[in-house]
Design a protein around this motif. Structure first.
Motif, PDB file in Angstrom:
ATOM      1  N   VAL A  25       0.869  -1.177   0.000  1.00  0.00           N
ATOM      2  CA  VAL A  25       0.000   0.000   0.000  1.00  0.00           C
ATOM      3  C   VAL A  25       0.903   1.224   0.000  1.00  0.00           C
ATOM      4  O   VAL A  25       1.706   1.417   0.910  1.00  0.00           O
ATOM      5  N   THR A  28      -3.292   6.449  -0.112  1.00  0.00           N
ATOM      6  CA  THR A  28      -4.666   6.518  -0.593  1.00  0.00           C
ATOM      7  C   THR A  28      -4.775   7.692  -1.553  1.00  0.00           C
ATOM      8  O   THR A  28      -3.940   8.601  -1.538  1.00  0.00           O
ATOM      9  N   TYR A  41      -7.274   2.769  -1.920  1.00  0.00           N
ATOM     10  CA  TYR A  41      -5.900   2.411  -1.591  1.00  0.00           C
ATOM     11  C   TYR A  41      -5.155   2.317  -2.910  1.00  0.00           C
ATOM     12  O   TYR A  41      -5.672   1.765  -3.880  1.00  0.00           O
ATOM     13  N   VAL A  56     -11.422   1.958  -0.482  1.00  0.00           N
ATOM     14  CA  VAL A  56     -11.185   1.914   0.964  1.00  0.00           C
ATOM     15  C   VAL A  56     -12.433   1.404   1.686  1.00  0.00           C
ATOM     16  O   VAL A  56     -12.335   0.675   2.663  1.00  0.00           O
TER      17      VAL A  56
END
Length: 170
Positions: A25, A28, A41, A56
């Protein structure tokens, strides 16, 4: 008043997005979808230029999950060493469908059981080309999850997967 949802995953978390494998990750981002702003994400896949955007609000809808950790390695090693079978169909089309479901589903314990079953078939009678490809893909998916974990049990899993990989015919 706007409510900010706490993200389940954080930047730097190792995650798995079936059937693509291990990713990280990277943060965002917001993107407009159907006139509304949605939060995603951003998942980057190491050693590739590939990137995925996962909602998300519903990461489970895509199968996104946390990658295995060192604490998961004893269970994975046990599954790889077990004699549990899947009873895969003998008919090629049905077997291929079931194997594909397992690989796409991304459950590492099911993939480990599939690896054991295909290994057994390989030792008994050899594997047809598509089954051999699935076997190698299952091993690669498990290797991705184990790679980078500094744990004796993870190293045992890696050694076992290397051994199984080297048993397969080219």
């Amino acid at each position: 008043m706007t409510t900010v949802k706490r993200a389940f995953f954080r930047t730097g978390d190792r995650v798995v997005l079936p059937p693509y494998g291990i990713g990280v990750v990277s943060g965002t981002c917001q993107r407009p979808v159907a006139g509304a702003i949605q939060v995603y994400y951003q998942v980057d896949f190491p050693n590739t230029a590939s990137r995925a955007f996962v909602p998300v609000d519903a990461p489970q809808s895509t199968g996104l999950r946390a990658a295995l950790t060192a604490a998961d390695m004893p269970g994975l090693l046990q599954r790889l060493q077990s004699s549990q079978t899947l009873n895969l169909p003998r008919q090629w089309a049905a077997r291929h469908r079931r194997v594909t479901e397992i690989l796409v589903g991304g459950d590492p314990y099911e993939i480990a059981t599939l690896t054991c079953e295909l290994r057994r078939w390989n030792m008994e009678r050899g594997l047809p080309d598509l089954d051999r490809q699935a076997f190698r893909r299952a091993i690669r998916l498990l290797e991705q999850e184990v790679r980078g974990l500094e744990d004796p049990c993870a190293q045992d899993v890696q050694r076992l997967l290397n051994h199984v990989w080297n048993e397969t015919p080219n």
